[in-house]
Design an enzyme around this catalytic site. Structure first.
Site, PDB file in Angstrom:
ATOM      1  N   ASP A 168       0.821  -1.210   0.000  1.00 13.01           N
ATOM      2  CA  ASP A 168       0.000   0.000   0.000  1.00 13.01           C
ATOM      3  C   ASP A 168       0.855   1.260   0.000  1.00 13.01           C
ATOM      4  OD1 ASP A 168      -2.028   1.862   0.372  1.00 13.01           O
ATOM      5  OD2 ASP A 168      -2.210   1.471   2.516  1.00 13.01           O
ATOM      6  N   ASP A 196      -2.052   5.748  -5.142  1.00 10.23           N
ATOM      7  CA  ASP A 196      -2.325   4.887  -3.999  1.00 10.23           C
ATOM      8  C   ASP A 196      -2.675   3.476  -4.468  1.00 10.23           C
ATOM      9  OD1 ASP A 196      -3.103   3.720  -1.642  1.00 10.23           O
ATOM     10  OD2 ASP A 196      -4.776   5.082  -1.237  1.00 10.23           O
TER      11      ASP A 196
END
Length: 419
Positions: free
Chosen positions: A113, A319
């Site tokens: 992430d 992201d």
């Protein structure tokens, strides 16, 4: 900067080597990381390649080759979002394997992430139904593990920090304490190699039901900048680069165009065979915030420029931990309108005759896949000299059309593909 030299060899003239590398970059016209860091990384790679070439027993490929990059295969999971019994969209996540602990590794799956900066795993002390769905980390099984405070201060074995941290992940939240242990990327189960690092972790004693009960992955491996972490020693990527001198400070994510393909994340470079073009480098905007954030010079939907970003003042975060395209509230309405496409309009409703749509035609239209329909291109302009990011309807349309009423026309309805 520290420079290593082989026995009997003269230490390299670093300043001269950097000057030569800079001149070479200008003459070649090839894209490369801007500035001193990029040139140092290129020199490290070249020096390693030269050392390898001088030894017949070593592979002739440099560390940049795909076969030598620490790479983790990524699995894609779909979680359907339903409304009135029909799937209108999907939440998706890509995750891969890591191993934590030494000498007996414990297996986990994690989302890599870029929107967070900690390695987070559920603790064996977490007995909630959500935690019970996942592999849980047992500190007592690792000889390399020891508890720490939030600032990295070591604690005696068996102790626990008096402090805890709560971290939000979109709609989710975890709460936990801190441990330092050896963590390795998916194939490094022997506890060695350049895919490993001793790193501070957050061990979760609480995990929210959403989204952790819906997805198969056990935890999160944050790849955000160090400013987003409690401290530099909580950054897995930073620690891995610091503890592996030959590893270039880069990572790359490859997402397969189709579900039948193989997605992956690589550390130390990228697999050139999976790249569709030369690399283009974009500066990180406001790195002190900790995000992989870039300046957006323009957002275009078809030929229409979005007013909110027309002055070039927008920024966006890249992201890998979300499948959504987010935008400020004031821009959402305009974007939805410009990206939507009516696929069927029934001015008088359902029925037979002019102005009506038959039940059969309506049923067939409801089953269509919006991702296969035509629509405007969505372009994010990253500035002069950069190709930008272009999304087509397959990338942004929800799978099924929405049944919507037509304003000021009683009985009228339409099917609309929406982002």
């Amino acid at each position: 900067a520290a420079t290593a030299a082989t026995a009997g060899a003269a230490a390299p003239d670093l300043a001269a080597a950097l000057a030569a590398k800079k001149a070479e970059r200008r003459q070649s016209g090839h894209s490369s990381p801007p500035g001193l860091a990029g040139d140092l990384a290129a020199l490290r790679a070249a020096q390693k390649s030269q050392r390898s070439a001088g030894n017949a027993s070593l592979a002739t490929e440099s560390f940049d080759s795909a076969s030598s990059l620490p790479t983790v295969k990524l699995t894609k999971q779909y979680v359907p979002i339903q409304k009135n019994g029909a799937t209108i969209a999907y939440k998706t996540a890509y995750f891969g394997k890591v191993h934590v602990g030494f000498p007996q590794p414990q297996d986990f799956t994690v989302v890599f992430d870029t929107g967070s900066a900690h390695l987070v795993l559920p603790s064996r002390a977490c007995n909630s139904e959500t935690c019970a769905r996942h592999n849980r980390y047992d500190e007592s099984k690792s000889e390399a593990a020891y508890p720490i405070e939030h600032d990295g201060t070591a604690l005696p074995k068996g102790a626990s920090s008096k402090h805890s941290v709560s971290i939000t992940f979109g709609t989710g939240k975890v709460t936990g304490t801190f441990v330092r242990d050896k963590a390795c990327l998916g194939g490094s189960s022997d506890g060695g190699g350049e895919g490993c690092a001793n790193v501070n972790m957050v061990v979760a004693s609480e995990m929210s039901e959403q989204p952790f009960s819906l997805f198969h992955f056990d935890g999160i491996l944050g790849l955000g900048l160090e400013a987003l972490a409690l401290g530099p020693s909580f950054s897995f990527f930073g620690e891995m680069v610091g503890q592996s001198p030959t590893l270039q400070p880069r990572f790359s994510v490859f997402l397969s165009r189709t579900d039948s393909g193989e997605s992956s994340i690589s550390f130390g470079g990228h697999d050139e065979k999976k790249a569709s073009s030369e690399l283009s480098w974009v500066p990180v905007a406001m790195p002190e915030l900790g995000y992989w954030q870039v300046q957006i010079h323009q957002v275009r939907i078809g030929d229409t420029v979005l007013d909110e970003c027309a002055d070039g003042g927008c920024r966006a975060i890249l992201d890998t931990g979300t499948s959504l395209l987010g935008a400020p509230r004031q821009a959402i309405k305009a974007m939805h309108s410009l990206l939507s496409r009516d696929t069927l309009v029934a001015p008088l409703g359902t029925g037979e005759g002019e102005g009506y749509v038959s039940e059969q035609a309506a049923a067939e239209a409801r089953e269509m896949d919006c991702r296969e329909q035509e629509g405007a291109l969505l372009t994010f302009d990253l500035g002069p000299g950069n190709p930008g990011i272009v999304l087509d309807p397959e990338d942004y349309f929800r799978p099924k059309p929405f049944n919507m009423t037509v304003p000021d026309k009683p009985g009228a309805w339409k099917l609309t593909c929406r982002s």
